[in-house]
Design a protein around this motif. Structure first.
Motif, mmCIF file in Angstrom:
data_model
loop_
_atom_site.group_PDB
_atom_site.id
_atom_site.type_symbol
_atom_site.label_atom_id
_atom_site.label_comp_id
_atom_site.label_asym_id
_atom_site.label_seq_id
_atom_site.Cartn_x
_atom_site.Cartn_y
_atom_site.Cartn_z
ATOM 1 N N VAL A 9 30.591 15.275 52.417
ATOM 2 C CA VAL A 9 30.470 16.307 51.381
ATOM 3 C C VAL A 9 29.273 17.219 51.686
ATOM 4 C CG1 VAL A 9 30.073 16.742 48.918
ATOM 5 C CG2 VAL A 9 31.640 14.922 49.626
ATOM 6 N N ALA A 10 28.157 16.625 52.133
ATOM 7 C CA ALA A 10 26.983 17.433 52.492
ATOM 8 C C ALA A 10 27.314 18.322 53.697
ATOM 9 C CB ALA A 10 25.795 16.534 52.808
ATOM 10 N N TRP A 11 28.037 17.767 54.655
ATOM 11 C CA TRP A 11 28.400 18.526 55.859
ATOM 12 C C TRP A 11 29.312 19.698 55.486
ATOM 13 C CZ3 TRP A 11 32.503 20.154 58.722
ATOM 14 C CH2 TRP A 11 32.255 20.522 60.059
ATOM 15 N N ALA A 12 30.357 19.414 54.707
ATOM 16 C CA ALA A 12 31.291 20.466 54.290
ATOM 17 C C ALA A 12 30.559 21.523 53.463
ATOM 18 C CB ALA A 12 32.452 19.861 53.496
ATOM 19 N N GLY A 13 29.637 21.088 52.608
ATOM 20 C CA GLY A 13 28.865 22.026 51.790
ATOM 21 C C GLY A 13 28.019 22.957 52.645
ATOM 22 N N THR A 14 27.443 22.418 53.706
ATOM 23 C CA THR A 14 26.644 23.247 54.615
ATOM 24 C C THR A 14 27.540 24.265 55.321
ATOM 25 O OG1 THR A 14 25.041 21.479 54.924
ATOM 26 C CG2 THR A 14 25.111 23.173 56.631
ATOM 27 N N LYS A 29 42.514 15.210 57.169
ATOM 28 C CA LYS A 29 42.694 14.311 56.020
ATOM 29 C C LYS A 29 41.399 13.636 55.591
ATOM 30 C CE LYS A 29 44.244 10.583 58.880
ATOM 31 N NZ LYS A 29 44.535 9.322 59.095
ATOM 32 N N GLU A 30 40.460 13.466 56.503
ATOM 33 C CA GLU A 30 39.194 12.833 56.126
ATOM 34 C C GLU A 30 38.198 13.837 55.544
ATOM 35 O OE1 GLU A 30 37.716 9.341 58.615
ATOM 36 O OE2 GLU A 30 38.837 10.555 60.066
ATOM 37 N N LEU A 31 38.296 15.086 55.964
ATOM 38 C CA LEU A 31 37.358 16.101 55.469
ATOM 39 C C LEU A 31 37.858 16.839 54.234
ATOM 40 C CD1 LEU A 31 35.746 17.994 58.492
ATOM 41 C CD2 LEU A 31 34.619 16.590 56.769
ATOM 42 N N ALA A 32 39.171 16.859 54.022
ATOM 43 C CA ALA A 32 39.732 17.612 52.890
ATOM 44 C C ALA A 32 39.073 17.255 51.554
ATOM 45 C CB ALA A 32 41.247 17.431 52.829
ATOM 46 N N PRO A 33 38.876 15.955 51.246
ATOM 47 C CA PRO A 33 38.213 15.649 49.971
ATOM 48 C C PRO A 33 36.779 16.188 49.917
ATOM 49 C CG PRO A 33 39.273 13.685 50.882
ATOM 50 C CD PRO A 33 39.335 14.755 51.937
ATOM 51 N N ALA A 34 36.095 16.178 51.037
ATOM 52 C CA ALA A 34 34.717 16.689 51.078
ATOM 53 C C ALA A 34 34.707 18.189 50.808
ATOM 54 C CB ALA A 34 34.072 16.383 52.435
ATOM 55 N N PHE A 35 35.667 18.917 51.382
ATOM 56 C CA PHE A 35 35.751 20.353 51.127
ATOM 57 C C PHE A 35 36.104 20.630 49.667
ATOM 58 C CE2 PHE A 35 35.970 20.877 55.777
ATOM 59 C CZ PHE A 35 35.063 21.916 55.917
ATOM 60 N N ARG A 36 36.910 19.765 49.071
ATOM 61 C CA ARG A 36 37.243 19.939 47.643
ATOM 62 C C ARG A 36 36.042 19.644 46.755
ATOM 63 N NH1 ARG A 36 42.017 17.336 48.887
ATOM 64 N NH2 ARG A 36 41.159 15.371 48.169
ATOM 65 N N ASP A 37 35.233 18.641 47.144
ATOM 66 C CA ASP A 37 34.141 18.178 46.287
ATOM 67 C C ASP A 37 32.835 18.951 46.447
ATOM 68 O OD1 ASP A 37 35.932 16.289 45.415
ATOM 69 O OD2 ASP A 37 35.059 14.629 46.558
ATOM 70 N N ALA A 38 32.607 19.556 47.596
ATOM 71 C CA ALA A 38 31.335 20.250 47.836
ATOM 72 C C ALA A 38 31.247 21.506 46.969
ATOM 73 C CB ALA A 38 31.194 20.621 49.310
ATOM 74 N N ALA A 79 29.529 24.219 47.219
ATOM 75 C CA ALA A 79 29.558 25.480 47.975
ATOM 76 C C ALA A 79 30.989 25.833 48.382
ATOM 77 C CB ALA A 79 28.664 25.392 49.214
ATOM 78 N N CYS A 80 31.809 24.828 48.663
ATOM 79 C CA CYS A 80 33.204 25.084 49.033
ATOM 80 C C CYS A 80 34.017 25.491 47.804
ATOM 81 C CB CYS A 80 33.815 23.846 49.684
ATOM 82 S SG CYS A 80 33.025 23.399 51.247
ATOM 83 N N GLN A 81 33.692 24.896 46.668
ATOM 84 C CA GLN A 81 34.375 25.285 45.432
ATOM 85 C C GLN A 81 34.099 26.752 45.120
ATOM 86 O OE1 GLN A 81 32.877 22.386 42.647
ATOM 87 N NE2 GLN A 81 34.176 20.743 43.467
ATOM 88 N N ARG A 82 32.829 27.180 45.290
ATOM 89 C CA ARG A 82 32.486 28.598 45.058
ATOM 90 C C ARG A 82 33.204 29.497 46.046
ATOM 91 N NH1 ARG A 82 27.525 26.196 44.024
ATOM 92 N NH2 ARG A 82 26.745 26.520 46.123
ATOM 93 N N LEU A 83 33.269 29.064 47.310
ATOM 94 C CA LEU A 83 33.931 29.859 48.350
ATOM 95 C C LEU A 83 35.414 30.018 48.032
ATOM 96 C CD1 LEU A 83 33.108 31.238 51.005
ATOM 97 C CD2 LEU A 83 33.783 29.156 52.191
ATOM 98 N N SER A 84 36.084 28.928 47.630
ATOM 99 C CA SER A 84 37.516 29.031 47.306
ATOM 100 C C SER A 84 37.754 29.873 46.077
ATOM 101 C CB SER A 84 38.181 27.703 47.027
ATOM 102 O OG SER A 84 37.609 26.640 47.574
ATOM 103 N N ALA A 85 36.799 29.883 45.170
ATOM 104 C CA ALA A 85 36.939 30.680 43.954
ATOM 105 C C ALA A 85 36.619 32.150 44.208
ATOM 106 C CB ALA A 85 36.035 30.133 42.850
ATOM 107 N N GLY A 86 36.202 32.469 45.440
ATOM 108 C CA GLY A 86 35.905 33.852 45.781
ATOM 109 C C GLY A 86 34.459 34.226 45.532
ATOM 110 N N GLY A 87 33.623 33.260 45.238
ATOM 111 C CA GLY A 87 32.199 33.541 45.021
ATOM 112 C C GLY A 87 31.410 33.284 46.277
ATOM 113 N N SER A 88 30.207 33.782 46.295
ATOM 114 C CA SER A 88 29.336 33.573 47.447
ATOM 115 C C SER A 88 28.486 32.339 47.219
ATOM 116 C CB SER A 88 28.446 34.791 47.663
ATOM 117 O OG SER A 88 27.535 34.894 46.592
#
Length: 174
Positions: free
Chosen positions: A28-33, A152-161, A163-172
């Motif tokens: 999650v920290a890695w995906a967030g970075t 499949k191992e990183l997908a949950p991390a990208f969903r949970d981070a 910074a990734c949630q903001r990115l998917s929502a179109g925010g910076s």
């Protein structure tokens, strides 16, 4: 001491070692970075949007964006290197791909910035010349993002981070 050595030697051939837990950083920290770096680059687009509509204003906005993007790409590569590979299978390839992307993008933006800085905003063909300068290949970022988020191992991390949630929502990132 001799008893300890004797006990240590007994039965060791029959002991099945446990598989080692994957080493590396929290996914999650890695995906967030990773997402935070892309978010910082996207946030830099506001420099272009705020630029004056004159050729010099456009040049200044593009230079500012280039500075922001180059710094964001370089910082993200550095942060990922410091974090280390995410704690998943095939982490070395994923780490190498991500760090290479951010490092290459920083270099590309730096090269384009130098070419842009050399253009004369008073040249009647300035806009045309500036438009021919290629920016960072964000298609590669999108493609890489899809590859990583579909892992499949990183997908949950990208969903949970966050910074990734903001990115998917179109925010910076900011």
């Amino acid at each position: 001491m001799a008893l300890a050595l004797a006990l240590a030697g007994c039965g060791s051939a029959n002991v099945t070692p446990k598989p080692a837990a994957p080493q590396g950083s929290d996914p999650v920290a890695w995906a967030g970075t990773f997402c935070g770096g892309l978010g910082d680059v996207i946030a830099g687009v506001s420099a272009i949007a705020k630029a004056q509509p004159t050729p010099q204003g456009q040049k200044d906005g593009l230079l500012e964006f280039s500075d922001i993007a180059q710094q964001a790409f370089a910082n993200t590569a550095h942060k990922l290197e410091q974090l280390g590979q995410p704690r998943i299978a095939d982490s070395k390839r994923i780490q190498d791909t991500a760090v290479s992307f951010f490092t290459t993008a920083a270099g590309t933006v730096g090269d384009q910035r130098a070419k842009l800085a050399a253009l004369d905003a008073k040249d009647p063909d300035f806009v045309q010349k500036a438009s021919h300068l290629a920016g960072p290949d964000l298609d590669a970022a999108s493609s890489q993002m899809r590859e990583l988020t579909s892992n499949k191992e990183l997908a949950p991390a990208f969903r949970d981070a966050p910074a990734c949630q903001r990115l998917s929502a179109g925010g910076s990132h900011r």
